[in-house]
Design a protein around this motif. Structure first.
Motif, mmCIF file in Angstrom:
data_model
loop_
_atom_site.group_PDB
_atom_site.id
_atom_site.type_symbol
_atom_site.label_atom_id
_atom_site.label_comp_id
_atom_site.label_asym_id
_atom_site.label_seq_id
_atom_site.Cartn_x
_atom_site.Cartn_y
_atom_site.Cartn_z
ATOM 1 N N HIS A 95 0.841 -1.193 0.000
ATOM 2 C CA HIS A 95 0.000 0.000 0.000
ATOM 3 C C HIS A 95 0.876 1.242 0.000
ATOM 4 C CE1 HIS A 95 0.902 -0.449 4.276
ATOM 5 N NE2 HIS A 95 0.761 0.856 4.352
ATOM 6 N N CYS A 96 0.266 2.348 -0.364
ATOM 7 C CA CYS A 96 0.950 3.634 -0.318
ATOM 8 C C CYS A 96 0.520 4.323 0.968
ATOM 9 C CB CYS A 96 0.551 4.475 -1.526
ATOM 10 S SG CYS A 96 1.146 6.182 -1.399
ATOM 11 N N ALA A 97 1.502 4.698 1.797
ATOM 12 C CA ALA A 97 1.169 5.313 3.085
ATOM 13 C C ALA A 97 0.415 6.629 2.866
ATOM 14 C CB ALA A 97 2.440 5.555 3.886
ATOM 15 N N ARG A 98 0.647 7.282 1.719
ATOM 16 C CA ARG A 98 0.006 8.569 1.478
ATOM 17 C C ARG A 98 -1.416 8.407 0.924
ATOM 18 N NH1 ARG A 98 3.495 12.572 -2.168
ATOM 19 N NH2 ARG A 98 5.192 12.030 -0.760
ATOM 20 N N CYS A 99 -1.609 7.412 0.039
ATOM 21 C CA CYS A 99 -2.888 7.316 -0.680
ATOM 22 C C CYS A 99 -3.820 6.215 -0.164
ATOM 23 C CB CYS A 99 -2.651 7.044 -2.164
ATOM 24 S SG CYS A 99 -1.645 8.275 -2.974
ATOM 25 N N ALA A 100 -3.341 5.343 0.750
ATOM 26 C CA ALA A 100 -4.192 4.232 1.183
ATOM 27 C C ALA A 100 -5.488 4.793 1.757
ATOM 28 C CB ALA A 100 -3.474 3.389 2.215
ATOM 29 N N THR A 120 6.300 1.559 -6.791
ATOM 30 C CA THR A 120 5.861 2.898 -6.375
ATOM 31 C C THR A 120 4.377 3.060 -6.663
ATOM 32 O OG1 THR A 120 6.335 3.881 -8.533
ATOM 33 C CG2 THR A 120 8.118 3.919 -6.911
ATOM 34 N N CYS A 121 3.767 3.987 -5.941
ATOM 35 C CA CYS A 121 2.340 4.257 -6.082
ATOM 36 C C CYS A 121 2.085 4.998 -7.397
ATOM 37 C CB CYS A 121 1.887 5.114 -4.897
ATOM 38 S SG CYS A 121 0.229 5.770 -5.068
ATOM 39 N N PRO A 122 1.162 4.512 -8.232
ATOM 40 C CA PRO A 122 0.900 5.197 -9.506
ATOM 41 C C PRO A 122 0.190 6.533 -9.310
ATOM 42 C CG PRO A 122 -0.596 3.329 -9.224
ATOM 43 C CD PRO A 122 0.359 3.287 -8.069
ATOM 44 N N LEU A 123 -0.393 6.765 -8.131
ATOM 45 C CA LEU A 123 -1.121 8.019 -7.915
ATOM 46 C C LEU A 123 -0.195 9.151 -7.479
ATOM 47 C CD1 LEU A 123 -4.253 6.606 -6.033
ATOM 48 C CD2 LEU A 123 -4.059 7.227 -8.446
ATOM 49 N N CYS A 124 0.793 8.833 -6.624
ATOM 50 C CA CYS A 124 1.627 9.919 -6.080
ATOM 51 C C CYS A 124 3.125 9.669 -6.240
ATOM 52 C CB CYS A 124 1.298 10.150 -4.611
ATOM 53 S SG CYS A 124 1.959 8.886 -3.519
ATOM 54 N N GLY A 125 3.539 8.465 -6.651
ATOM 55 C CA GLY A 125 4.960 8.200 -6.871
ATOM 56 C C GLY A 125 5.723 7.763 -5.630
#
Ligand SMILES: [Zn+2]
Length: 283
Positions: A95-100, A120-125
């Motif tokens: 998971h992305c800690a920023r976007c989860a 890496t997260c495709p939403l925020c990198g």
């Protein structure tokens, strides 16, 4: 066909189709399968819909939720090439800690949380986090840039069907095949030697520290702390050209070598046009 639902919830950015349906089920107080059957009476499993959604099913789900069939397909993995299927996890593994997403009720699942080719997260990198503290995708030099390039190559193949001179997802899987190390190791732990180690020597060092390694072309979703090495290997082959696949054949024997040759010979044949592998610039 059933009419549209009276109330619908917008999908979250990057949300998975089954997750979106489950949130509606929670809203209406029914099971997720009941929710799905409202639009697809013959459905037997919610999880299957993410991978096997047909055009007709997308049309009916779209009518039920009052959105376009294209939007429904975009939440699923219906457009992913077959080569991507083994790289799509059944349950979230990162998971992305920023976007989860956080919410009351069932936790939404994002498509990227199942994508075994991403670091890496495709939403925020942001770098993904795994299930344990150790398992994160912080990539160390010297192959950080190569790993990111490899991630893009695999993502272009899985999400947009784009191949360069080779099918990146298939090559990534082949890199997990066993190779014959030379000189032969004294401890006899041959499972520690994979094709990838012939391109990214750090990979041998990583496996030297593992007690088991249950990954193979059939099970290619690596833990996040190891995954960058595989992505880097794919990027290095892309830059080097078919001659590098030829070189890898030389690290194999017997049935393994035959299987690898069958999967790659058609990519190697134009080797004369490419010449020898170019020197890699890894950073
Ligand atoms: Zn993010």
């Amino acid at each position: 066909m059933t009419g549209p639902l009276p109330v619908t919830l917008p999908p979250l950015p990057g949300e998975l189709l089954s997750s979106w349906i489950s949130r509606h089920a929670n809203f209406y107080g029914v099971t997720p399968l009941t929710m799905l059957r409202h639009g697809l009476p013959e459905a037997t499993s919610l999880g299957a819909i993410d991978l096997s959604l047909t055009k007709a099913q997308a049309d009916r789900i779209a009518a039920m939720f009052g959105v376009s069939p294209k939007a429904v397909r975009g939440l699923s993995f219906a457009s992913a090439p077959k080569a991507a299927h083994r790289f799509i996890a059944k349950t979230p593994m990162q998971h992305c800690a920023r976007c989860a997403p956080t919410s009351a009720g069932p936790l939404p699942v994002l498509r990227s949380e199942l994508q075994g080719w991403r670091i890496t997260c495709p939403l925020c990198g942001e770098s993904f986090q795994g299930k344990t503290a150790r398992d994160c995708s912080q990539v160390h030099a010297p192959y950080r840039a190569a790993a990111w390039r490899g991630e893009t190559l695999l993502d272009n193949h899985a999400e947009r069907g784009v191949e360069t001179w080779f099918p990146a997802l298939e090559i990534a899987r082949l890199l997990l095949m066993r190779r014959i190390p030379w000189p032969p190791p004294r401890d006899g732990d041959l499972w520690r030697y994979r094709l990838l180690g012939a391109i990214v020597p750090d990979f041998d060092a990583i496996l030297a520290k593992e007690t088991t390694f249950p990954f193979s072309p059939k099970h290619p979703i690596l833990p996040l702390h190891i995954r960058p090495a595989l992505l880097a290997g794919v990027a290095i082959i892309d830059r080097a050209g078919p001659a590098m696949l030829n070189m890898l054949q030389g690290h194999m024997m017997g049935d393994n070598k035959n299987r690898f040759a069958m999967a790659t010979d058609h990519l190697i044949s134009p080797v004369l046009e490419w010449g020898p592998p170019r020197q890699m610039q890894l950073i």
